[in-house]
Design an enzyme around this catalytic site. Structure first.
Site, PDB file in Angstrom:
ATOM      1  N   LYS A  97     -26.718  28.972  25.402  1.00 59.29           N
ATOM      2  CA  LYS A  97     -26.484  30.593  25.641  1.00 59.29           C
ATOM      3  C   LYS A  97     -25.134  30.345  26.150  1.00 59.29           C
ATOM      4  CE  LYS A  97     -29.009  34.133  27.209  1.00 59.29           C
ATOM      5  NZ  LYS A  97     -28.106  35.294  25.273  1.00 59.29           N
ATOM      6  N   ASN A 147     -26.023  42.280  16.705  1.00 57.44           N
ATOM      7  CA  ASN A 147     -26.319  41.509  18.282  1.00 57.44           C
ATOM      8  C   ASN A 147     -25.112  42.812  19.263  1.00 57.44           C
ATOM      9  OD1 ASN A 147     -25.371  39.796  20.754  1.00 57.44           O
ATOM     10  ND2 ASN A 147     -24.448  39.187  18.727  1.00 57.44           N
ATOM     11  N   ASN A 171     -21.222  26.311  26.616  1.00 62.46           N
ATOM     12  CA  ASN A 171     -20.404  27.668  26.180  1.00 62.46           C
ATOM     13  C   ASN A 171     -20.480  28.463  27.241  1.00 62.46           C
ATOM     14  OD1 ASN A 171     -20.179  30.219  24.819  1.00 62.46           O
ATOM     15  ND2 ASN A 171     -20.290  29.593  23.308  1.00 62.46           N
ATOM     16  N   ASN A 195     -16.013  30.793  25.450  1.00 65.95           N
ATOM     17  CA  ASN A 195     -15.712  31.241  24.026  1.00 65.95           C
ATOM     18  C   ASN A 195     -15.066  32.580  25.289  1.00 65.95           C
ATOM     19  OD1 ASN A 195     -16.552  33.984  23.044  1.00 65.95           O
ATOM     20  ND2 ASN A 195     -18.345  34.599  24.018  1.00 65.95           N
ATOM     21  N   CYS A 199     -14.560  37.322  24.607  1.00 62.61           N
ATOM     22  CA  CYS A 199     -14.950  38.199  26.416  1.00 62.61           C
ATOM     23  C   CYS A 199     -13.951  38.987  26.483  1.00 62.61           C
ATOM     24  CB  CYS A 199     -15.343  37.219  27.431  1.00 62.61           C
ATOM     25  SG  CYS A 199     -16.575  36.350  27.636  1.00 62.61           S
ATOM     26  N   GLY A 223     -24.860  36.101   9.880  1.00 60.75           N
ATOM     27  CA  GLY A 223     -25.798  35.480   9.304  1.00 60.75           C
ATOM     28  C   GLY A 223     -25.349  35.778   8.040  1.00 60.75           C
TER      29      GLY A 223
END
Length: 304
Positions: A45, A69, A100, A128, A131, A218
């Site tokens: 996560k 999300n 991550n 990542n 941000c 998805g």
């Protein structure tokens, strides 16, 4: 007999399937469902310097062919992860872990990666850059080449571990961002992160998410992810982790043909906790149908 092993910047994986960050926590819940050692790796996560409660509820909404999300990087903070989660991960998973890393300043990215440099089981840092930069009006680091390059340069300076920059799809030219990261020493790239989207509740006439917008993931995003992996494969010489809408072994093979060396599975894990296991078990059959005995030979195969 199909050889499923792949290599990412010198890190060997028993197969190319990796649960994507944000859909697998730190592995605790999934370890109760199946043996995590069947995985090639897993990306934990997104972790920041300080603990974060995330965004207000509601922050997840199901949409046709996917989900939105706006969780907001809820996590216990880098120090707590190293002290509490890392020892537990070592008990439930014995392969390479991908950490991550999030950040709201260049300095935060660098400090987080410096702390993880000494964590043995962490073999790859997945940075990542979706941000927001609090020192640049909240604009995402991954939204322009200069900011992305700045993070890549800072992180590269503090760690000997392979650095994979996770790219945002919410840009005009993802290949330009990829080239900027490569120029500053990135060892690989992961793409794509979620696409920015929203839905409105007709009953309340208000956005479904409290944050108004959220990241779309998805099956709906798979064609976009595939196209971006293709473009980046042609733009740089770095290994790519393909991510975005992968739901089957066939999707994974398609992503590799586009240029990915390994594949992350995200939202599919939330719909079916056994998704990664099912995909791994189906990969040999898909490879046999494609006429390959070594899955790594699929990488970039559609470009020739």
């Amino acid at each position: 007999m199909v050889d499923l092993t792949v290599t990412l910047a010198g890190v060997a994986l028993k197969n190319p399937i990796i649960p994507a960050s944000g859909t697998f926590g730190y592995g605790r819940e999934y370890a109760e469902v199946y043996d995590l050692d069947i995985l090639g790796a897993f990306s934990w996560k997104g972790t920041t310097a300080q603990a974060r409660l995330g965004n207000p509820q509601p922050r997840i909404a199901e949409v046709p062919s996917g989900m939105l999300n706006a969780v907001g990087l809820q996590n216990p903070g880098i120090d707590a992860v190293i002290a509490q989660e890392v020892p537990h991960i070592a008990e439930i998973f014995h392969g390479p872990v991908i950490a991550n890393v999030g950040g709201f300043s260049v300095e935060e990215y660098a400090e987080n990666c410096r702390k993880l440099d000494g964590v043995d089981q962490v073999k790859i840092l997945e940075v990542n850059i979706s941000c927001p930069n609090v020192h640049a009006g909240g604009r995402n680091f991954g939204s322009d080449p200069a900011s992305a390059a700045q993070v890549a340069r800072a992180v590269r300076a503090v760690t000997k571990k392979p650095v994979f920059m996770k790219l945002s799809p919410n840009v005009t030219d993802v290949a330009e961002i990829a080239r900027a990261c490569e120029a500053e020493g990135a060892d690989g790239l992961c793409l794509i992160n979620t696409l920015l989207g929203m839905r409105i509740d007709l009953r309340t006439k208000r956005p479904l998410l409290a944050n108004r917008t959220g990241g779309l993931s998805g099956p709906a995003v798979f064609p976009v992810a595939l196209r971006m992996v293709w473009d980046v494969y042609e733009a740089v010489k770095l290994p790519i982790i393909g991510c975005g809408g992968v739901s089957s072994a066939e999707d994974a093979a398609e992503m590799m043909l586009a240029g990915a060396s390994a594949v992350e599975v995200g939202a599919a894990n939330l719909r079916d906790p056994l998704a990664c296991k099912t995909i791994i078990e189906a990969l040999p059959g898909v490879c046999q149908r494609l006429g390959v005995t070594q899955i790594s030979n699929l990488t970039g195969g559609a470009h020739s």
